[in-house]
Design a protein around this motif. Structure first.
Motif, PDB file in Angstrom:
ATOM      1  N   ASP A  41       0.632  -1.154   0.058  1.00 46.35           N
ATOM      2  CA  ASP A  41      -0.130   0.066  -0.001  1.00 46.35           C
ATOM      3  C   ASP A  41       0.783   1.274  -0.042  1.00 46.35           C
ATOM      4  O   ASP A  41       0.508   2.346  -0.205  1.00 46.35           O
ATOM      5  N   ILE A  42       1.949   1.047   0.498  1.00 48.66           N
ATOM      6  CA  ILE A  42       3.007   2.357   0.669  1.00 48.66           C
ATOM      7  C   ILE A  42       4.484   1.880   0.379  1.00 48.66           C
ATOM      8  O   ILE A  42       4.550   0.885   0.892  1.00 48.66           O
ATOM      9  N   VAL A  43       5.207   2.745  -0.048  1.00 51.50           N
ATOM     10  CA  VAL A  43       6.436   2.415  -0.164  1.00 51.50           C
ATOM     11  C   VAL A  43       7.274   3.614   0.195  1.00 51.50           C
ATOM     12  O   VAL A  43       7.093   4.642   0.183  1.00 51.50           O
ATOM     13  N   ILE A  93       0.772   4.647  -2.612  1.00 52.44           N
ATOM     14  CA  ILE A  93       1.441   5.612  -2.054  1.00 52.44           C
ATOM     15  C   ILE A  93       3.103   5.726  -2.004  1.00 52.44           C
ATOM     16  O   ILE A  93       3.514   4.610  -1.627  1.00 52.44           O
ATOM     17  N   LEU A  94       3.790   6.613  -2.814  1.00 53.59           N
ATOM     18  CA  LEU A  94       5.161   6.454  -2.860  1.00 53.59           C
ATOM     19  C   LEU A  94       5.850   7.519  -1.962  1.00 53.59           C
ATOM     20  O   LEU A  94       5.388   8.500  -2.055  1.00 53.59           O
ATOM     21  N   THR A  95       6.765   7.271  -0.990  1.00 57.21           N
ATOM     22  CA  THR A  95       7.343   8.238  -0.241  1.00 57.21           C
ATOM     23  C   THR A  95       9.013   8.068  -0.565  1.00 57.21           C
ATOM     24  O   THR A  95       9.424   7.297  -0.865  1.00 57.21           O
ATOM     25  N   PHE A 105       2.928  11.263  -4.105  1.00 60.86           N
ATOM     26  CA  PHE A 105       4.231  11.121  -3.489  1.00 60.86           C
ATOM     27  C   PHE A 105       4.653  12.141  -2.554  1.00 60.86           C
ATOM     28  O   PHE A 105       4.156  13.529  -2.820  1.00 60.86           O
ATOM     29  N   CYS A 106       5.240  12.017  -1.670  1.00 57.15           N
ATOM     30  CA  CYS A 106       5.726  12.928  -0.637  1.00 57.15           C
ATOM     31  C   CYS A 106       6.962  12.533   0.009  1.00 57.15           C
ATOM     32  O   CYS A 106       7.470  11.182  -0.121  1.00 57.15           O
ATOM     33  N   ALA A 112      -2.959  10.045   4.459  1.00 52.54           N
ATOM     34  CA  ALA A 112      -2.623   8.611   4.539  1.00 52.54           C
ATOM     35  C   ALA A 112      -1.064   8.592   5.106  1.00 52.54           C
ATOM     36  O   ALA A 112      -0.679   7.526   6.046  1.00 52.54           O
ATOM     37  N   VAL A 113       0.010   9.170   4.730  1.00 53.98           N
ATOM     38  CA  VAL A 113       1.190   9.096   5.321  1.00 53.98           C
ATOM     39  C   VAL A 113       1.362   9.627   6.712  1.00 53.98           C
ATOM     40  O   VAL A 113       1.877   8.881   7.528  1.00 53.98           O
TER      41      VAL A 113
END
Ligand code: NAD
Length: 294
Positions: free
Chosen positions: A96-98, A125-127, A148-149, A178-179
């Motif tokens: 779900d998130i990287v 989501i990409l971080t 992205f953030c 979400a982050v």
């Protein structure tokens, strides 16, 4: 419209699994932190020895916890089995998130982020855990910059509560939400900051280090400065902190801050920290900095 729909999905979508790119000091720590708080993490690196080290560091932390009675055998087994070390990018597909935590090189990060974005689900989501690279710069070649953030953890990850969630120009509110929720779920205290050199923490920390360097140039003894700051109530003084951060990392950050804020943060001539760097004294990571480590 389609983008807005995807973004709002991200807001409601729970983060049940994470992918961490890089199993180094930070990636290993982030994968451990996620796993120990119940969000399983796929930990991807390009080197088997880095994956092995990442797992053994997680084991070390858990062992320490067991010794003081804070971690049970079951908790240890559950946490370790929630970290999946891999050399294969495909294993990151379903997360779900990287959190990208590969080396601090814009070209490498750009390539890694673009590749993984192409593998992930549309609403993933990409971080990036970058310390110094602009989030907008890293977003430039992404197809979904709104998802992205920055997600900037501090070293050592399992001990340091703060996480900077760095909002790029195109980052959506849903992604930030979400982050922030993921950071809180894994036991961290997130703050949302804008994309600028040094983000928040390094903008506060590096003027302090600069003041410390100036004191040394005026003849102060670094041990006395450390002792005074400890008496002031801080857990450690600037010399020891620089050794923990890494003298090489600090010198790199000084350059970034000087470029970003030339009037306020111009580099000092004969900065004692830079002199240590020139003598290959990088702090705890290679056994010598202000202090010696064995
Ligand atoms: P590190 O050198 O310990 O680890 C980097 C890892 O990335 C290595 O294991 C390397 O094999 C791996 N790697 C390189 N290319 C890769 C690829 N294409 N795919 C997957 N893995 C790859 O570095 P670190 O100190 O963990 O730093 C990682 C990131 O975190 C950097 O962006 C750094 O600026 C940031 N950061 C570091 C600290 C710190 O104190 N060390 C603190 C906050 C943020």
């Amino acid at each position: 419209k389609k983008k807005a729909k995807i973004a709002s999905k991200a807001a409601t979508k729970a983060i049940n699994t994470a992918g961490v790119l890089g199993a180094g000091i930070m990636g290993g720590g982030i994968a451990y932190q996620s796993a120990v708080k119940g969000v399983p993490a796929v930990m991807k690196d390009i080197r088997q020895d880095a994956l092995d080290l990442g797992m053994s560091e997680a084991m070390k932390i858990l062992n320490k916890g067991m010794q003081i009675g804070k971690v049970s055998v079951e908790k240890m087994a559950k946490t370790l089995s929630a970290i999946k070390p891999t050399l294969n990018n495909d294993d990151v597909k379903p997360v779900d998130i990287v959190v990208e935590a590969v080396v601090e090189n814009p070209k490498v990060k750009d390539a890694v982020l673009c590749e993984v974005e192409g593998l992930l689900a549309d609403d993933a989501i990409l971080t990036s855990n970058t310390s110094t690279i602009s989030i907008d710069l890293l977003a430039k070649n992404l197809k979904r910059p709104e998802q992205f953030c920055g997600m900037h953890f501090f070293n050592p990850v399992h001990k340091m509560p703060l996480v900077e969630v760095i909002r790029g120009e195109k980052t959506s509110d849903e992604t930030v939400a979400a982050v922030v929720a993921y950071a809180s779920a894994i036991g961290k205290s997130p703050i949302v900051v804008r994309d600028c050199p040094g983000f928040f923490v390094n903008r506060v920390l590096f003027p302090y280090f600069r003041g410390f360097s100036q004191l040394l140039q005026e003849g102060a003894d670094f041990r006395q400065v450390d002792k005074a700051m400890e008496k002031f109530g801080w857990p450690m003084g600037p010399s020891y902190l620089l050794d923990v951060v890494g003298i090489d990392t600090a010198v790199h950050c000084v350059g970034v801050m000087a470029d970003g804020f030339p009037e306020r943060m111009s580099a000092l001539a004969n900065d004692p920290v830079e002199l240590l760097y020139k003598q290959d004294k990088y702090g705890q990571k290679n056994g010598a900095g202000f202090f010696a480590y064995s």
